[in-house]
Design an enzyme around this catalytic site. Structure first.
Site, PDB file in Angstrom:
ATOM      1  N   ARG A 108      -4.325  -0.702  -2.702  1.00 44.10           N
ATOM      2  CA  ARG A 108      -2.912  -0.289  -2.560  1.00 44.10           C
ATOM      3  C   ARG A 108      -2.666   0.844  -3.541  1.00 44.10           C
ATOM      4  NH1 ARG A 108       2.911  -3.229  -2.614  1.00 44.10           N
ATOM      5  NH2 ARG A 108       2.136  -3.764  -0.562  1.00 44.10           N
ATOM      6  N   HIS A 135       1.065   1.458   6.190  1.00 42.93           N
ATOM      7  CA  HIS A 135       1.009   0.070   5.688  1.00 42.93           C
ATOM      8  C   HIS A 135       0.577  -0.837   6.857  1.00 42.93           C
ATOM      9  CE1 HIS A 135       1.582  -3.279   3.191  1.00 42.93           C
ATOM     10  NE2 HIS A 135       2.895  -3.325   3.075  1.00 42.93           N
ATOM     11  N   GLN A 138       0.916  -4.826   7.131  1.00 40.03           N
ATOM     12  CA  GLN A 138       2.305  -5.268   7.319  1.00 40.03           C
ATOM     13  C   GLN A 138       2.668  -5.299   8.808  1.00 40.03           C
ATOM     14  OE1 GLN A 138       4.896  -6.123   4.876  1.00 40.03           O
ATOM     15  NE2 GLN A 138       5.837  -6.820   6.768  1.00 40.03           N
ATOM     16  N   ASP A 231      13.658  -0.845   6.162  1.00 36.86           N
ATOM     17  CA  ASP A 231      12.839  -0.891   4.946  1.00 36.86           C
ATOM     18  C   ASP A 231      13.685  -0.250   3.845  1.00 36.86           C
ATOM     19  OD1 ASP A 231      10.766  -0.926   3.080  1.00 36.86           O
ATOM     20  OD2 ASP A 231       9.624   0.704   4.018  1.00 36.86           O
ATOM     21  N   CYS A 272      10.209  -5.562   5.783  1.00 34.57           N
ATOM     22  CA  CYS A 272       8.918  -5.889   5.167  1.00 34.57           C
ATOM     23  C   CYS A 272       9.076  -6.519   3.786  1.00 34.57           C
ATOM     24  CB  CYS A 272       8.044  -4.647   5.104  1.00 34.57           C
ATOM     25  SG  CYS A 272       8.833  -3.257   4.273  1.00 34.57           S
ATOM     26  N   ARG A 317       2.259 -12.384   6.657  1.00 35.02           N
ATOM     27  CA  ARG A 317       1.365 -11.465   5.931  1.00 35.02           C
ATOM     28  C   ARG A 317       0.054 -12.170   5.606  1.00 35.02           C
ATOM     29  NH1 ARG A 317       2.883  -7.337   3.016  1.00 35.02           N
ATOM     30  NH2 ARG A 317       0.767  -6.714   3.462  1.00 35.02           N
TER      31      ARG A 317
HETATM   32  N1  NVA Z   1       8.133   1.760   2.126  1.00 31.84           N
HETATM   33  C1  NVA Z   1       7.976   0.770   1.089  1.00 31.84           C
HETATM   34  C2  NVA Z   1       7.227  -0.411   1.597  1.00 31.84           C
HETATM   35  C3  NVA Z   1       7.100  -1.548   0.619  1.00 31.84           C
HETATM   36  C4  NVA Z   1       6.351  -2.725   1.170  1.00 31.84           C
HETATM   37  C5  NVA Z   1       7.267   1.394  -0.095  1.00 31.84           C
HETATM   38  O1  NVA Z   1       6.269   2.087   0.108  1.00 31.84           O
HETATM   39  O2  NVA Z   1       7.722   1.200  -1.226  1.00 31.84           O
HETATM   40  N1   CP Z   2       5.853  -6.006   2.124  1.00 31.05           N
HETATM   41  C1   CP Z   2       5.012  -5.823   1.117  1.00 31.05           C
HETATM   42  O1   CP Z   2       4.015  -5.121   1.214  1.00 31.05           O
HETATM   43  O2   CP Z   2       5.368  -6.476  -0.009  1.00 31.05           O
HETATM   44  P1   CP Z   2       4.696  -6.287  -1.439  1.00 31.05           P
HETATM   45  O3   CP Z   2       5.040  -4.898  -1.893  1.00 31.05           O
HETATM   46  O4   CP Z   2       5.334  -7.352  -2.288  1.00 31.05           O
HETATM   47  O5   CP Z   2       3.229  -6.467  -1.313  1.00 31.05           O
END
Ligand code: NVA
Ligand code: CP
Length: 330
Positions: A108, A135, A138, A231, A272, A317
């Site tokens: 990540r 992502h 997700q 989101d 998400c 998830r």
């Molecule tokens: N668009 C958000 C998704 C978090 C799961 C981010 O990248 O922060």
């Molecule tokens: N939705 C999601 O990816 O959550 P986290 O950022 O907590 O992993």
């Protein structure tokens, strides 16, 4: 029919066919059934899994850990300050080292390029747990939740509202286009997805026979939605953009009026997570003090309503990430 995904990376949905994604969803449902029945698996027995995180996570990290444990695997968490990735050692060299120790690697982070380089050089499956661009794990959980709720996916009207060109909007567009789910991005034109990605999605949508629409109208754009998805307005790494995003996205907040505007009593709300739906977090309170906004992308009323499936989605998830690991490591 089982598909052989053994040894494959899971970096973006564009790398997969609709049939392969279907297979992962079926495997997820099967693994979820087994977990519910208390049947312990051993599909990942003897497997060592590296979890590389440049950004924070609750769901993704915990889903990988629990999913691996459930199937007899071992995980090692490697946070931003723990390894040399990209600082003193190239991503390519790190990939080649980690691939000698581990059977699978989750990443990540910020640049999507990083996970592609890891995937090219590790020699073991690499899974994208979120980059600035995509992502994909997700989306598996999201589609699983939609199917559990309605019993089918093809022909569902899926509306994504909010930042229409972030990692979630991009990945959902491809996932929906692959599986025949009608997808609308309802957001200001400034936040519509890149033309190049839209073009790829349009080609997939033609094959799966579904529609792909863009709308900058928060009333007309959500009409007939079976699924309303949003989101955060500001993704990780873009924190300086709060004021601008609030200005652009305030009319696109998911509230009761927007739910009513779908015209569908059976509509479900997905997110998400994490979500800004009240002032009960440090950041939520700070946004309220600085921007006089107590709720952002979704109101507390909708978040806590009968329409909301966000915790089913969060649970999924774990089942879908387990399916990705099992499918690619066995
Ligand atoms: N668009 C958000 C998704 C978090 C799961 C981010 O990248 O922060
Ligand atoms: N939705 C999601 O990816 O959550 P986290 O950022 O907590 O992993």
């Amino acid at each position: 029919m089982p598909k052989n995904l053994s040894g494959r990376n899971f970096l973006k949905l564009l790398d997969f066919t609709g049939v392969e994604i279907e297979y992962l969803l079926e495997l997820s449902a099967d693994l979820k059934g087994k977990k519910r029945a208390g049947i312990k698996g051993d599909n990942l027995s003897g497997k060592n899994i590296a979890l590389l995180f440049e950004k924070p996570s609750t769901r993704t990290r915990c889903a990988f850990v629990v999913a691996a444990n459930d199937e007899g695997g071992q995980t090692e968490f490697l946070g931003k300050g723990d390894i040399q990735l990209g600082k003193k050692e190239t991503v390519k060299d790190t990939a080649r080292v980690l691939g000698r120790y581990f059977d699978g690697i989750q990443f990540r982070g910020f640049s999507h390029e990083t996970v592609e380089i890891l995937g090219d050089h590790a020699g073991v499956p690499v899974w994208n747990g979120l980059t600035d661009r995509y992502h994909p794990t997700q989306v598996l959980a999201d589609l699983m939740t939609v199917r559990e709720n309605f019993g089918y996916l093809k022909g569902i009207n899926f509306v994504y509202t909010g930042d229409g060109r972030n990692n979630m909007a991009n990945s959902l567009m491809i996932g929906c286009a692959l599986l025949g789910v009608n997808y609308t991005i309802c957001s200001p034109e400034e936040l519509w997805p890149e033309d190049e990605l839209m073009e790829k999605a349009r080609k997939l949508a033609e094959v799966s026979n579904c529609t792909l629409n863009l709308s900058d109208d928060p009333v007309q754009g959500v009409k007939n939605a079976d699924v309303l998805y949003t989101d955060v307005w500001v993704s990780m790494g873009e924190e300086e953009q709060f004021a601008d995003r609030i200005r652009l996205l305030k009319p696109f907040q998911v509230n009761q009026e927007m739910i009513d505007n779908t015209g569908k009593e059976e509509v479900i709300f997905l997110h998400c997570l994490p979500a800004y739906h009240n002032r009960e977090t440090e950041n939520g309170e700070k946004i309220y003090q600085e921007h006089a906004l107590a709720e952002m992308e979704v109101t507390d009323r909708v978040f806590e309503s009968k329409y909301s499936r966000v915790f089913d989605q969060a649970e999924n998830r774990m089942h879908t990430i387990k399916a990705v690991m099992v499918a690619t490591l066995t």
